[in-house]
Design an enzyme around this catalytic site. Structure first.
Site, PDB file in Angstrom:
ATOM      1  N   CYS A   9       8.455  -9.811  -8.945  1.00 25.02           N
ATOM      2  CA  CYS A   9       7.979  -9.244  -7.101  1.00 25.02           C
ATOM      3  C   CYS A   9       8.769  -7.821  -7.007  1.00 25.02           C
ATOM      4  O   CYS A   9       8.094  -7.467  -5.998  1.00 25.02           O
ATOM      5  CB  CYS A   9       8.470 -10.083  -5.996  1.00 25.02           C
ATOM      6  SG  CYS A   9       9.020 -11.795  -7.278  1.00 25.02           S
TER       7      CYS A   9
ATOM      8  N   CYS B 293       6.033  -4.619  -6.596  1.00 25.64           N
ATOM      9  CA  CYS B 293       5.695  -4.550  -5.241  1.00 25.64           C
ATOM     10  C   CYS B 293       6.043  -4.730  -4.199  1.00 25.64           C
ATOM     11  O   CYS B 293       5.972  -4.031  -3.077  1.00 25.64           O
ATOM     12  CB  CYS B 293       4.280  -5.816  -5.485  1.00 25.64           C
ATOM     13  SG  CYS B 293       3.239  -5.234  -6.374  1.00 25.64           S
ATOM     14  N   HIS B 294       6.568  -5.409  -3.730  1.00 23.53           N
ATOM     15  CA  HIS B 294       7.498  -5.921  -2.682  1.00 23.53           C
ATOM     16  C   HIS B 294       8.729  -4.905  -2.545  1.00 23.53           C
ATOM     17  O   HIS B 294       9.941  -5.153  -1.087  1.00 23.53           O
ATOM     18  CB  HIS B 294       8.101  -7.103  -2.154  1.00 23.53           C
ATOM     19  CG  HIS B 294       7.022  -8.015  -2.485  1.00 23.53           C
ATOM     20  ND1 HIS B 294       5.860  -7.570  -1.026  1.00 23.53           N
ATOM     21  CD2 HIS B 294       6.510  -8.689  -3.201  1.00 23.53           C
ATOM     22  CE1 HIS B 294       5.218  -8.825  -1.692  1.00 23.53           C
ATOM     23  NE2 HIS B 294       4.850  -9.114  -3.123  1.00 23.53           N
TER      24      HIS B 294
ATOM     25  N   HIS C 110      -6.456   1.479  -6.310  1.00 20.80           N
ATOM     26  CA  HIS C 110      -5.638   1.755  -7.053  1.00 20.80           C
ATOM     27  C   HIS C 110      -6.166   2.251  -8.213  1.00 20.80           C
ATOM     28  O   HIS C 110      -7.424   1.371  -8.413  1.00 20.80           O
ATOM     29  CB  HIS C 110      -5.031   0.443  -7.469  1.00 20.80           C
ATOM     30  CG  HIS C 110      -3.869  -0.150  -8.639  1.00 20.80           C
ATOM     31  ND1 HIS C 110      -4.058   0.547  -9.840  1.00 20.80           N
ATOM     32  CD2 HIS C 110      -2.823  -0.145  -8.651  1.00 20.80           C
ATOM     33  CE1 HIS C 110      -3.203   0.210 -10.580  1.00 20.80           C
ATOM     34  NE2 HIS C 110      -1.869  -0.022  -9.244  1.00 20.80           N
TER      35      HIS C 110
ATOM     36  N   MET D 288      -2.057 -10.242  -3.744  1.00 22.81           N
ATOM     37  CA  MET D 288      -1.104 -11.042  -5.066  1.00 22.81           C
ATOM     38  C   MET D 288      -1.478 -12.140  -5.558  1.00 22.81           C
ATOM     39  O   MET D 288      -2.597 -13.008  -5.090  1.00 22.81           O
ATOM     40  CB  MET D 288      -0.790 -12.344  -3.349  1.00 22.81           C
ATOM     41  CG  MET D 288       0.272 -13.144  -3.657  1.00 22.81           C
ATOM     42  SD  MET D 288       1.743 -12.267  -3.960  1.00 22.81           S
ATOM     43  CE  MET D 288       3.104 -13.892  -3.550  1.00 22.81           C
TER      44      MET D 288
ATOM     45  N   HIS E 201       1.672   5.489  -4.600  1.00 19.99           N
ATOM     46  CA  HIS E 201       1.730   4.605  -5.772  1.00 19.99           C
ATOM     47  C   HIS E 201       1.292   5.548  -7.411  1.00 19.99           C
ATOM     48  O   HIS E 201       2.070   5.518  -7.424  1.00 19.99           O
ATOM     49  CB  HIS E 201       1.110   3.403  -5.707  1.00 19.99           C
ATOM     50  CG  HIS E 201       0.978   2.371  -7.067  1.00 19.99           C
ATOM     51  ND1 HIS E 201       2.755   1.863  -6.824  1.00 19.99           N
ATOM     52  CD2 HIS E 201       0.276   1.694  -7.949  1.00 19.99           C
ATOM     53  CE1 HIS E 201       2.479   0.516  -7.801  1.00 19.99           C
ATOM     54  NE2 HIS E 201       1.478   0.780  -8.648  1.00 19.99           N
TER      55      HIS E 201
END
Ligand code: DHE
Length: 571
Positions: free
Chosen positions: A71, A74-75, A394, A112, A351
């Protein structure tokens, strides 16, 4: 959710974090506690609702491990959000256990993953995760130069390395293939499709980059371990290694004339920092923190992670995207001691990204803001930040091609929906289109990660590995570039996973990569660790299956990096 077993009693530590001790075990020494009435007080955890379930120490450890593995990317370690939403306790406690548990189980079309229904996490693990993110995040330790130096090893000194290429391989057509879950790369000969060798690298290895000469391959693991592989050896092998932090995603090497193969740089997620190394030995030279103020609100951020890094072709500079502060750093490596860094405010949550066809402009996705920032690497200035028209761009490194109407463009797909966006990149012949979104159209569906073409190809390929629908995540969409002038261009679907004839599991098809000639494209058929995976090679002219590479050693293949295309920024 079952109530916690009656043998456990919770204790509050430092306000909110929970530790739990068994009541049944003997208490050391003779001192006997008396029953007291404190337990009857209706104390609650700050902000937590009375019925929210809690965690045992063992579960906290499991939650921490799963969070860092699955996780945090991403978080964020401190859960302040980036590609994924912020999961700080003020938010998660408000959402509550049931909501979080369902969200983790089923995922969302916005990117997600469906951890439960995909079988990647068990019900018990999902229950732990829902509770874990309702407790305060633990902060991992720093990792400065002394810690980095302890991990640095030169396995074959430069003087002991070959002075010429010792194998018969066409090095430029080797593919370095990430074997994600074994922490290895497979070097595959692009001519014979044979595995040349498998090399142990860092944990959950992420990407490979190639030195300017094409001799050295640098691989980064999620554990921030950099492996440097010498492709001139009879059988290519690791000649140096170092850990530049505890969590990382990116590595690059100096490409400016006069500095070929001289320096390497790697960027860490934790601690938030980048490290410049000697390109020959990986000896760490300089470590710099990226902590600081956000580019827009100018508020301090404790965890601005290093995302994509590219090497300038116009100056002796590394171009480093810092995710949470939204800054692009132009790091001048001509004088590392007196390091000069030009800081360009771009957009938050940077990103992945890549160059335009000329190698002058760097286009980087600010995916949580649905934007792409464009940097001129010749003037070291921001050109523009554009809305892409889709949700969570992306691009990987993106795709450059000549559009039948708008001339030279750069393309990105989106994680959060089916949009494909084209941005004009030719300010000379198409000034009206340059740095604007000139067209958007639909691909297979949300969950796209990578888009690809090649100067010798007439096709644009888009994957959708994170789409919850197995038929879509097992296929790629292909557009005929000459027909993109239409409003809603049609595409063909290539059933790549079906072509691989894998019987068990639900493999996802990910990241097309061309060979050196640009006449075939390889896709990874990425299954779970205990099941068969494959690489499928497609003939770019006919769009027919050309070859399937299967081997028991090809465990969880994901990214593939062709030496020629990677070192020359061809995409
Ligand atoms: Fe990646 C590139 C970060 C998950 C495969 N990935 C990148 C880059 C970053 C990044 C910052 C750009 C590097 C550069 O160019 O210098 N990736 C992250 C994450 O933070 C994230 C979302 C979550 C995580 O926990 O890691 C993540 N990435 C994945 C995957 O799950 C993928 C699909 C499979 C895998 O191997 O882990 C994956 N990422 C890739 C690949 C690239 C990449 C193949 C390079 C694409 C290219 O063509 O250059």
């Amino acid at each position: 959710m079952k109530p916690l077993t009656k043998f456990w009693k919770t204790t509050l530590i430092a306000g909110t974090a929970l530790a739990v001790f068994p009541l049944s075990g003997a208490i050391a020494g003779d001192y006997k506690t008396a029953d007291n009435t404190l337990g009857k007080l209706g104390l609650t955890i700050d902000g937590m609702k009375t019925n929210d379930p809690i965690l045992t120490t063992e579960e906290f450890k499991t939650g921490k491990d799963i969070f860092f593995q699955r996780c945090a990317g991403c978080h964020g370690v401190l859960r302040k959000g980036a590609t994924g939403k912020a999961l700080t306790v003020d938010i998660t406690r408000e959402l509550g256990y049931d909501y979080l548990q369902a969200f983790i189980t089923y995922g969302s079309p916005a990117g997600m993953p469906n951890w439960g229904t995909s079988g990647e996490l068990t019900d018990a693990e999902i229950s732990i995760m829902a509770r874990y993110i309702m407790t305060d995040p633990p902060q991992p330790p720093e990792f400065g130069m002394p810690e980095i130096m302890k991990t640095w090893r030169v396995l074959v000194a430069p003087k002991d390395r070959p002075t010429k290429k010792m194998n018969n391989l066409d090095i430029d057509n080797i593919f370095s293939v990430t074997l994600r879950d074994t922490g290895e790369v497979a070097l595959i000969d692009g001519d014979s499709y044979k595995i040349v060798t498998i090399i142990k690298t860092g944990y959950a290895v992420h990407i490979s980059r190639i030195s300017a000469s094409g001799r050295y391959l640098y691989v980064i693991g999620r554990d921030a371990k950099v492996d440097m592989i010498d492709l001139w050896m009879k059988v290519p092998r690791t000649v140096a290694e170092v850990k530049i932090g505890t969590e990382a995603r990116s590595v690059e090497t100096s490409k400016f004339p006069g500095y070929e193969d001289k320096y390497a740089i790697a960027g860490a997620y934790w601690p938030p920092q980048y490290v410049i190394m000697d390109g020959d030995t990986l000896k760490p030279i300089k470590v710099e923190s990226t902590r600081g103020m956000t580019e827009d609100t100018q508020v301090y951020h404790p965890e601005p992670r290093v995302a994509s890094i590219v090497a300038s072709h116009f100056k002796p500079e590394f171009i480093v995207s810092v995710k949470e502060t939204g800054k692009v750093l132009m790091i001048d490596y001509s004088d590392i001691k007196n390091l000069k860094v030009t800081e360009i405010p771009a957009e938050r949550f940077l990103h992945d990204g890549g160059f335009d066809s000329t190698g002058r402009y760097f286009l980087v996705a600010a995916n949580a803001r649905n934007k792409v920032a464009i940097i001129d690497t010749k003037t070291d200035k921001l050109v523009k930040v554009v809305e892409t028209g889709g949700v969570k761009p992306h691009p990987g490194r993106g795709a450059n091609f000549i559009h039948p109407v708008y001339g030279q463009v750069w393309a990105t797909s989106h994680l959060g929906d089916e949009t494909i966006s084209l941005i004009g990149t030719d300010p000379v012949k198409h000034p009206d289109q340059a740095w604007n979104v000139v067209q958007t159209f639909e691909g297979l569906g949300g969950g796209a990660l990578f888009i690809k073409t090649n100067p010798n190809s007439d096709h644009l390929y888009v994957d959708a590995p994170l789409n919850p629908d197995a038929d879509l995540s097992g296929s790629v969409a292909v557009f005929d570039i000459s027909k993109l002038g239409k409003d809603e261009p049609e595409f063909k679907i290539l059933p790549i996973a079906k072509w691989a004839k894998i019987k068990k599991g639900q493999p996802r098809v990910v990241q097309g990569e061309f060979n050196k000639a640009g006449d075939e494209i390889w896709f990874s058929v990425w299954n779970s660790k205990d099941k068969d995976s494959a690489i499928v090679v497609v003939d770019d002219k006919t769009l027919k299956l050309k070859h399937v590479i299967k081997d028991p050693r090809l465990v969880t293949p994901t990214g593939k990096f062709n030496v020629y295309n990677t070192r020359n920024d061809v995409y």
